[in-house]
Design a protein around this motif. Structure first.
Motif, mmCIF file in Angstrom:
data_model
loop_
_atom_site.group_PDB
_atom_site.id
_atom_site.type_symbol
_atom_site.label_atom_id
_atom_site.label_comp_id
_atom_site.label_asym_id
_atom_site.label_seq_id
_atom_site.Cartn_x
_atom_site.Cartn_y
_atom_site.Cartn_z
ATOM 1 N N GLY A 1 68.599 -14.685 23.781
ATOM 2 C CA GLY A 1 67.923 -13.490 23.279
ATOM 3 C C GLY A 1 67.246 -13.666 21.945
ATOM 4 N N THR A 2 67.493 -14.793 21.281
ATOM 5 C CA THR A 2 66.912 -15.080 19.967
ATOM 6 C C THR A 2 66.610 -16.576 19.903
ATOM 7 O OG1 THR A 2 69.198 -15.222 19.153
ATOM 8 C CG2 THR A 2 68.024 -13.159 18.727
ATOM 9 N N ALA A 3 65.496 -16.988 20.485
ATOM 10 C CA ALA A 3 65.205 -18.418 20.661
ATOM 11 C C ALA A 3 65.123 -19.181 19.341
ATOM 12 C CB ALA A 3 63.916 -18.603 21.457
ATOM 13 N N GLY A 4 64.531 -18.590 18.322
ATOM 14 C CA GLY A 4 64.471 -19.248 17.013
ATOM 15 C C GLY A 4 63.830 -20.616 17.072
ATOM 16 N N ASN A 5 64.569 -21.635 16.652
ATOM 17 C CA ASN A 5 64.054 -23.003 16.662
ATOM 18 C C ASN A 5 64.374 -23.753 17.954
ATOM 19 O OD1 ASN A 5 62.676 -23.145 14.140
ATOM 20 N ND2 ASN A 5 64.666 -23.060 13.131
ATOM 21 N N GLY A 6 65.008 -23.069 18.907
ATOM 22 C CA GLY A 6 65.213 -23.651 20.228
ATOM 23 C C GLY A 6 66.491 -24.429 20.442
ATOM 24 N N PHE B 1 73.027 -14.644 21.659
ATOM 25 C CA PHE B 1 72.206 -14.062 20.595
ATOM 26 C C PHE B 1 72.674 -14.597 19.249
ATOM 27 C CE2 PHE B 1 72.141 -10.993 24.008
ATOM 28 C CZ PHE B 1 70.848 -10.500 24.017
ATOM 29 N N ASN B 2 71.736 -15.038 18.431
ATOM 30 C CA ASN B 2 71.978 -15.379 17.027
ATOM 31 C C ASN B 2 71.170 -14.378 16.216
ATOM 32 O OD1 ASN B 2 73.573 -17.804 16.180
ATOM 33 N ND2 ASN B 2 72.371 -18.719 17.823
ATOM 34 N N PHE B 3 71.818 -13.378 15.686
ATOM 35 C CA PHE B 3 71.109 -12.330 14.954
ATOM 36 C C PHE B 3 70.796 -12.796 13.538
ATOM 37 C CE2 PHE B 3 73.754 -10.233 18.168
ATOM 38 C CZ PHE B 3 72.748 -9.641 18.908
ATOM 39 N N GLY B 4 69.731 -12.265 12.969
ATOM 40 C CA GLY B 4 69.345 -12.640 11.613
ATOM 41 C C GLY B 4 67.867 -12.947 11.545
#
Length: 173
Positions: free
Chosen positions: A26-31, A90-93
């Protein structure tokens, strides 16, 4: 040496995942999580709102053919995922090494985890990493924790003993 929250999450999931499973990042960010899920699951849906996150994730996952990247908010999971899932992470932030003023928001995060939890198969996993050390992080964590309690979600909490360290919730449906 103590594990960081992402290493803990991956270790816990590795015991559960198999190559037939469907996952959501849910939070792809840097993958990093997206790649991990792609390596262990049949298919992964990855969400992020930032073009930089899409670029970073697709570069990291360039060898993976089992990835659908969605450049949209995780609050719209139900617009893109119409099948039962085995895991949602999910990694929120905020996106590391990017504009730290662009953060996940409690309202969209709660909608996303509610939708993901509803899509989970029985015994599925919902992994929630809350980063409380940045502006808005504590408030988002409090709302996520309140949702877990209100809905009587079964979970195990992991965190280090450092002040303001991230908190990981492993929720099992």
């Amino acid at each position: 040496m103590q594990e960081n929250i992402n290493t803990t999450c991956h270790r816990l999931l590795k015991e559960y995942l198999n190559s037939t499973m469907i996952a959501i990042d849910g939070t792809a960010g840097n993958g990093n999580d997206t790649l991990f899920l792609c390596q262990h699951c049949h298919h992964v849906y990855a969400f992020d709102i930032q073009p930089q996150a899409k670029q970073n994730t697709l570069e990291r996952c360039q060898e993976m053919i089992n990835l659908t990247f969605i450049l949209d908010s995780h609050e719209f999971i139900d617009k893109y995922v119409n099948e039962p899932i085995d895991v949602a992470l999910f990694n929120f932030g905020y996106l590391p090494k990017a504009d730290s003023s662009i953060i996940t928001q409690p309202a969209s995060s709660l909608k996303a985890i509610q939708t993901a939890y509803a899509l989970l198969k029985p015994t599925g996993r919902l992994m929630l990493a809350c980063y409380i050390g940045h502006a808005g992080g504590q408030e988002e964590h409090e709302q996520i924790y309140a949702w877990l309690m209100k809905n009587q979600i079964t979970f195990t909490q992991y965190r280090t003993d450092k002040p303001l360290s991230p908190i990981l919730y492993e929720c099992i449906k």
